[in-house]
Design an enzyme around this catalytic site. Structure first.
Site, PDB file in Angstrom:
ATOM      1  N   PRO A   1      35.166  77.109  41.151  1.00  0.00           N
ATOM      2  CA  PRO A   1      35.597  77.712  39.899  1.00  0.00           C
ATOM      3  C   PRO A   1      34.970  77.044  38.678  1.00  0.00           C
ATOM      4  O   PRO A   1      35.128  75.846  38.479  1.00  0.00           O
ATOM      5  CB  PRO A   1      37.112  77.520  39.895  1.00  0.00           C
ATOM      6  CG  PRO A   1      37.467  76.877  41.175  1.00  0.00           C
ATOM      7  CD  PRO A   1      36.245  76.441  41.863  1.00  0.00           C
ATOM      8  N   GLU A   2      34.255  77.815  37.891  1.00  0.00           N
ATOM      9  CA  GLU A   2      33.742  77.378  36.602  1.00  0.00           C
ATOM     10  C   GLU A   2      34.464  78.224  35.549  1.00  0.00           C
ATOM     11  O   GLU A   2      35.412  78.928  35.882  1.00  0.00           O
ATOM     12  CB  GLU A   2      32.220  77.550  36.554  1.00  0.00           C
ATOM     13  CG  GLU A   2      31.518  76.833  37.716  1.00  0.00           C
ATOM     14  CD  GLU A   2      30.021  77.026  37.752  1.00  0.00           C
ATOM     15  OE1 GLU A   2      29.405  77.170  36.694  1.00  0.00           O
ATOM     16  OE2 GLU A   2      29.456  77.049  38.863  1.00  0.00           O
TER      17      GLU A   2
END
Length: 267
Positions: free
Chosen positions: A2-3
């Site tokens: 997850p960014e």
DNA sequence: CAATGATCCTGTCCGC
DNA sequence: TGCGGACAGGATCATT
């Protein structure tokens, strides 16, 4: 992994699922995942949720009584909303129990994810120093040039530094550098203002596009509703063999992570 | 202060 | 088939 776009997508889903609902308690199934600030001694739950914001890759859940839950998914963390929760699930590290009998599972195979309960006034003490939000106007080429002054490390490594700009990870850094035509091995301070202007624009663009796609699903990332993102269909270099112009891509290690880049298109 | 490398952790994949 | 090792990587800590 997850960014920013994935974190925002999860946060949006979480807000939709539990906004205004009451958290009656948090169960912990793995040591270190859930931590309560030292100055919070007694049980403070139940608390109603009222705000859902993001800073870099950190989710900030505002609760009544000026409490805050800071959630970081790290690499494999997932939030799963469950209207009828039962036994502890595989890899479930913590659980937000809701007054309605529902729950949010914090599933995290590699156990690096964190949940912290603290007073809202103390949030800064529990977050590292973070650079500007890349999608806000305060992230611009002039500021970036200033921040890169004297920095000799490769631009790839520097863009992963959350203190420089908050929210980028390996995927979007590789993609933005390709779109900008910048070789990831270049030293940060050697980039021209013109190149930085292009880089900033491409970072904003790729993040915006990915947000519109609900993020990128490589390996096991999912939204809270277990839906995959769609941006993996638009990646140009990350985990690819050829760039869009059909040149063979190189893969190198930088700061222990894989960088995909095109020796022909990126100078 | 800046840069680098080890560390944390487990599921998956590859080669033998 | 089974095993060992490499790999994935965000943030933190130790080292140079």
């Amino acid at each position: 992994m997850p960014e920013l776009p994935e974190v925002q997508t999860v946060l949006n889903g979480l807000e939709k699922a539990i906004a205004g609902k009451t958290i009656t308690g948090i169960a912990s199934y793995y040591p270190g995942t859930y931590r309560v600030a030292a100055d919070i001694r007694k049980t403070v739950f139940p608390l109603q949720t009222h705000s859902f914001t993001r800073r870099g890759k950190y989710m900030l859940l505002g609760l009544d009584g000026d409490f805050c839950l800071i959630i970081h998914l790290r690499m494999t963390g997932k939030l799963v909303f469950d209207p009828q929760p039962g036994d502890v699930l595989p890899h479930e590290r913590a659980r937000l129990q809701l007054g309605s009998g529902e729950a949010v599972h914090f599933i995290d195979i590699r156990t690096f994810g964190k949940i912290i309960l603290c007073h809202s006034a103390d949030i800064q003490n529990y977050l590292p120093r973070l650079g500007p939000e890349p999608l806000q106007p305060e992230f611009h080429s002039g500021g970036l040039r200033q921040a890169l002054k004297g920095r000799k490390a490769p631009i790839k490594n520097l863009l992963l530094d959350q203190g420089l700009v908050a929210g980028l990870g390996n995927i979007y850094v590789c993609e933005a550098l390709y779109r900008s035509g910048i070789d990831p091995r270049r030293g940060g301070s050697e980039l021209t203002l013109k190149e930085l202007t292009k880089l900033v624009a491409e970072i904003k663009l790729v993040l915006t596009e990915a947000l519109a796609c609900n993020g990128t699903s490589v390996s096991d990332y999912r939204g809270i509703d277990d839906k995959t993102g769609e941006f993996q269909n638009f990646l140009q270099v990350y985990q690819k063999k050829l760039c869009p112009r059909e040149h063979a891509l190189s893969v190198i290690k930088q700061a222990g992570r894989s960088t995909w880049y095109c020796p022909h298109c990126q100078k």
